[in-house]
Design a protein around this motif. Structure first.
Motif, PDB file in Angstrom:
ATOM      1  N   LEU A  13      58.168  13.473  10.978  1.00  0.00           N
ATOM      2  CA  LEU A  13      57.311  14.614  10.920  1.00  0.00           C
ATOM      3  C   LEU A  13      56.279  14.655  11.987  1.00  0.00           C
ATOM      4  O   LEU A  13      56.320  15.493  12.861  1.00  0.00           O
ATOM      5  CB  LEU A  13      56.593  14.716   9.601  1.00  0.00           C
ATOM      6  CG  LEU A  13      56.351  13.475   8.878  1.00  0.00           C
ATOM      7  CD1 LEU A  13      55.326  13.677   7.824  1.00  0.00           C
ATOM      8  CD2 LEU A  13      57.606  13.050   8.234  1.00  0.00           C
ATOM      9  N   GLY A  14      55.307  13.779  11.908  1.00  0.00           N
ATOM     10  CA  GLY A  14      54.209  13.929  12.816  1.00  0.00           C
ATOM     11  C   GLY A  14      54.593  13.867  14.255  1.00  0.00           C
ATOM     12  O   GLY A  14      53.999  14.535  15.062  1.00  0.00           O
ATOM     13  N   THR A  15      55.559  13.076  14.605  1.00  0.00           N
ATOM     14  CA  THR A  15      55.901  12.980  16.010  1.00  0.00           C
ATOM     15  C   THR A  15      56.868  14.077  16.406  1.00  0.00           C
ATOM     16  O   THR A  15      57.563  13.953  17.386  1.00  0.00           O
ATOM     17  CB  THR A  15      56.551  11.630  16.288  1.00  0.00           C
ATOM     18  OG1 THR A  15      57.694  11.501  15.461  1.00  0.00           O
ATOM     19  CG2 THR A  15      55.600  10.520  16.007  1.00  0.00           C
ATOM     20  N   ALA A  16      56.882  15.082  15.635  1.00  0.00           N
ATOM     21  CA  ALA A  16      57.868  16.139  15.751  1.00  0.00           C
ATOM     22  C   ALA A  16      58.434  16.338  17.136  1.00  0.00           C
ATOM     23  O   ALA A  16      57.726  16.547  18.087  1.00  0.00           O
ATOM     24  CB  ALA A  16      57.270  17.436  15.279  1.00  0.00           C
ATOM     25  N   ILE A  17      59.743  16.288  17.217  1.00  0.00           N
ATOM     26  CA  ILE A  17      60.418  16.476  18.481  1.00  0.00           C
ATOM     27  C   ILE A  17      60.965  17.893  18.569  1.00  0.00           C
ATOM     28  O   ILE A  17      61.257  18.376  19.630  1.00  0.00           O
ATOM     29  CB  ILE A  17      61.544  15.429  18.612  1.00  0.00           C
ATOM     30  CG1 ILE A  17      60.944  14.048  18.564  1.00  0.00           C
ATOM     31  CG2 ILE A  17      62.337  15.608  19.851  1.00  0.00           C
ATOM     32  CD1 ILE A  17      61.946  12.957  18.465  1.00  0.00           C
ATOM     33  N   SER A  18      61.127  18.554  17.472  1.00  0.00           N
ATOM     34  CA  SER A  18      61.670  19.900  17.500  1.00  0.00           C
ATOM     35  C   SER A  18      60.800  20.831  16.694  1.00  0.00           C
ATOM     36  O   SER A  18      59.664  20.528  16.413  1.00  0.00           O
ATOM     37  CB  SER A  18      63.110  19.868  16.979  1.00  0.00           C
ATOM     38  OG  SER A  18      63.179  19.210  15.745  1.00  0.00           O
ATOM     39  N   LYS A  82      50.318  19.530  22.234  1.00  0.00           N
ATOM     40  CA  LYS A  82      50.304  18.060  22.222  1.00  0.00           C
ATOM     41  C   LYS A  82      49.902  17.602  20.822  1.00  0.00           C
ATOM     42  O   LYS A  82      48.976  18.152  20.227  1.00  0.00           O
ATOM     43  CB  LYS A  82      49.320  17.502  23.253  1.00  0.00           C
ATOM     44  CG  LYS A  82      49.696  17.806  24.701  1.00  0.00           C
ATOM     45  CD  LYS A  82      48.717  17.123  25.648  1.00  0.00           C
ATOM     46  CE  LYS A  82      49.176  17.258  27.100  1.00  0.00           C
ATOM     47  NZ  LYS A  82      48.948  18.569  27.658  1.00  0.00           N
ATOM     48  N   THR A  83      50.612  16.595  20.284  1.00  0.00           N
ATOM     49  CA  THR A  83      50.336  16.150  18.926  1.00  0.00           C
ATOM     50  C   THR A  83      50.164  14.632  18.874  1.00  0.00           C
ATOM     51  O   THR A  83      50.718  13.889  19.688  1.00  0.00           O
ATOM     52  CB  THR A  83      51.471  16.548  17.962  1.00  0.00           C
ATOM     53  OG1 THR A  83      52.673  15.831  18.315  1.00  0.00           O
ATOM     54  CG2 THR A  83      51.765  18.039  18.044  1.00  0.00           C
ATOM     55  N   HIS A  84      49.403  14.197  17.891  1.00  0.00           N
ATOM     56  CA  HIS A  84      49.191  12.777  17.622  1.00  0.00           C
ATOM     57  C   HIS A  84      49.475  12.523  16.146  1.00  0.00           C
ATOM     58  O   HIS A  84      49.084  13.324  15.289  1.00  0.00           O
ATOM     59  CB  HIS A  84      47.757  12.366  17.950  1.00  0.00           C
ATOM     60  CG  HIS A  84      47.363  12.641  19.363  1.00  0.00           C
ATOM     61  ND1 HIS A  84      47.556  11.733  20.389  1.00  0.00           N
ATOM     62  CD2 HIS A  84      46.814  13.740  19.934  1.00  0.00           C
ATOM     63  CE1 HIS A  84      47.125  12.255  21.519  1.00  0.00           C
ATOM     64  NE2 HIS A  84      46.664  13.477  21.278  1.00  0.00           N
ATOM     65  N   SER A  85      50.132  11.401  15.844  1.00  0.00           N
ATOM     66  CA  SER A  85      50.498  11.107  14.466  1.00  0.00           C
ATOM     67  C   SER A  85      50.319   9.627  14.156  1.00  0.00           C
ATOM     68  O   SER A  85      50.491   8.762  15.030  1.00  0.00           O
ATOM     69  CB  SER A  85      51.966  11.479  14.210  1.00  0.00           C
ATOM     70  OG  SER A  85      52.212  12.829  14.522  1.00  0.00           O
ATOM     71  N   PHE A  86      50.003   9.363  12.889  1.00  0.00           N
ATOM     72  CA  PHE A  86      49.925   8.000  12.384  1.00  0.00           C
ATOM     73  C   PHE A  86      50.789   7.934  11.133  1.00  0.00           C
ATOM     74  O   PHE A  86      50.598   8.719  10.203  1.00  0.00           O
ATOM     75  CB  PHE A  86      48.481   7.618  12.068  1.00  0.00           C
ATOM     76  CG  PHE A  86      47.585   7.663  13.268  1.00  0.00           C
ATOM     77  CD1 PHE A  86      47.439   6.561  14.100  1.00  0.00           C
ATOM     78  CD2 PHE A  86      46.897   8.828  13.589  1.00  0.00           C
ATOM     79  CE1 PHE A  86      46.618   6.615  15.222  1.00  0.00           C
ATOM     80  CE2 PHE A  86      46.075   8.888  14.705  1.00  0.00           C
ATOM     81  CZ  PHE A  86      45.938   7.777  15.519  1.00  0.00           C
ATOM     82  N   ILE A  87      51.746   7.030  11.139  1.00  0.00           N
ATOM     83  CA  ILE A  87      52.721   6.971  10.061  1.00  0.00           C
ATOM     84  C   ILE A  87      52.737   5.575   9.447  1.00  0.00           C
ATOM     85  O   ILE A  87      52.934   4.587  10.152  1.00  0.00           O
ATOM     86  CB  ILE A  87      54.136   7.332  10.553  1.00  0.00           C
ATOM     87  CG1 ILE A  87      54.149   8.727  11.190  1.00  0.00           C
ATOM     88  CG2 ILE A  87      55.143   7.278   9.422  1.00  0.00           C
ATOM     89  CD1 ILE A  87      54.127   8.705  12.685  1.00  0.00           C
ATOM     90  N   LEU A  88      52.532   5.492   8.150  1.00  0.00           N
ATOM     91  CA  LEU A  88      52.661   4.244   7.403  1.00  0.00           C
ATOM     92  C   LEU A  88      53.885   4.374   6.513  1.00  0.00           C
ATOM     93  O   LEU A  88      53.938   5.249   5.644  1.00  0.00           O
ATOM     94  CB  LEU A  88      51.417   3.978   6.558  1.00  0.00           C
ATOM     95  CG  LEU A  88      51.510   2.796   5.597  1.00  0.00           C
ATOM     96  CD1 LEU A  88      51.661   1.483   6.372  1.00  0.00           C
ATOM     97  CD2 LEU A  88      50.281   2.746   4.679  1.00  0.00           C
ATOM     98  N   MET A  89      54.861   3.524   6.735  1.00  0.00           N
ATOM     99  CA  MET A  89      56.087   3.575   5.956  1.00  0.00           C
ATOM    100  C   MET A  89      56.143   2.425   4.963  1.00  0.00           C
ATOM    101  O   MET A  89      55.596   1.354   5.213  1.00  0.00           O
ATOM    102  CB  MET A  89      57.306   3.492   6.876  1.00  0.00           C
ATOM    103  CG  MET A  89      57.378   4.546   7.933  1.00  0.00           C
ATOM    104  SD  MET A  89      58.742   4.264   9.087  1.00  0.00           S
ATOM    105  CE  MET A  89      60.143   4.393   7.977  1.00  0.00           C
TER     106      MET A  89
END
Length: 319
Positions: A13-18, A82-89
């Protein structure tokens, strides 16, 4: 040899490429469609993406043609997003077998700035021609991915997997709001994957994902379904389990949008990328990185995405 866990679910999601829908091709590394060994895996990711809009002819453009029924709209976009994301899995590999298969579960909450997907949702919801600038810089909770069904079978050099996951609309959504952090609808992902090991150090995999979307809350809009093919391979560098590899994807819309709001132009996108992982403490703490470049985009934002992360592996006792 122990299974190498690099789970870069890169993320979706956050790093969305499309642009449309929740699932983005090349969100996983080639081995990540298959259930992990028993234990917990906690990857922590940061992602950066630089996107530009591409029109129906596949060319980068500042003009968005939005053929909403009864309201054809032409907007001038101020590139780019431009987007920034933080993902905890949180990934769990279960003990024993289910239907003769290894099994696991996955949950991915995110914290992100509005993605290119959300920017396009915002642009598409505007009524009337004009010039719009997407300038939101806030960071908030995004939509969450939950994968309760994660089964994989292995026979000799071949492995097969069946996955089902759902995107929950946990991110903020309000119609026509550039501050949104989510899409405002549920998405169901059904995935079938296969893998072969030509040698003890190489893996080649292919996966197909069908995404089915539900109605968006507080609007009369339902995003069409998408079908994605992911493929790639990896090579284990040493006995520590350090790994490199490449991946690619192609995604296309296979059903029409419904309702009276939003954009109604079908879309597609392709991409290629590479990844690597390095164990600081073998099979306990590792570093991960990946880069993806998109191409052949139509009616989507596309560009480059970079993710870096740290992987924590907590195996079950006795494994």
């Amino acid at each position: 040899m122990k299974q190498k866990i690099t789970l870069l679910a890169a993320l979706l999601l956050g790093t969305a490429i499309s642009a449309q829908g929740h699932y983005n091709g090349s969100s996983f590394n080639p081995n990540d469609y298959f259930a992990p060994h028993p234990g917990w895996i906690i990857p922590v990711w940061y992602g950066y993406a630089d996107m530009n809009y591409h029109n129906a002819s596949g060319k980068k453009s500042d003009q968005l043609i939005n053929p909403t029924p009864g309201n054809p709209t032409e907007l001038t976009l101020k590139q780019n997003v431009k987007t920034h994301s933080f993902i905890l899995m949180a990934i769990y590999g279960g003990k024993g077998k289910i239907l003769g298969a290894n099994w696991g579960m996955m949950i991915i909450p995110t914290l992100n700035s509005p993605t290119a997907d959300i920017a396009l949702d915002y642009y598409s919801s505007q009524t009337g021609s004009g010039s719009y600038v997407f300038t939101n810089k806030s960071i908030g909770i995004g939509d969450m991915y939950i994968q309760p069904v994660w089964l994989s079978w292995t026979k000799g050099k071949f492995s097969y997997a069946l996955n089902y996951g759902v995107w929950a609309p946990t991110g903020k959504y309000k119609p026509n709001d550039p501050d949104n952090g989510g899409h405002g609808y549920w998405s169901h992902n059904i995935r079938i994957a296969g893998k072969v090991k030509p040698t003890s150090k190489t893996n080649i995999s292919i996966a197909t994902t069908l995404e089915i979307n539900q109605w968006q809350k507080n609007t009369d809009f339902k995003e069409g379904s998408h079908f994605t093919v992911d493929a790639g391979g990896s090579y284990v560098l040493d006995t520590r389990g350090d790994e490199i590899g490449m991946f690619g994807h192609y995604s296309t819309q296979i059903s029409d949008d419904k309702g009276t709001n939003g954009g109604f132009a079908s879309d597609q996108i392709a991409g290629i990328g590479a990844f690597g992982s390095y164990w600081i403490i073998p099979m306990k703490i590792g570093l991960m990185g990946r880069i993806t470049q998109n191409f052949a985009a139509e009616n989507r934002f596309a560009g480059i995405a970079i993710q870096v992360g740290v992987n924590f592996l907590i195996p079950s006792g006795g494994h």
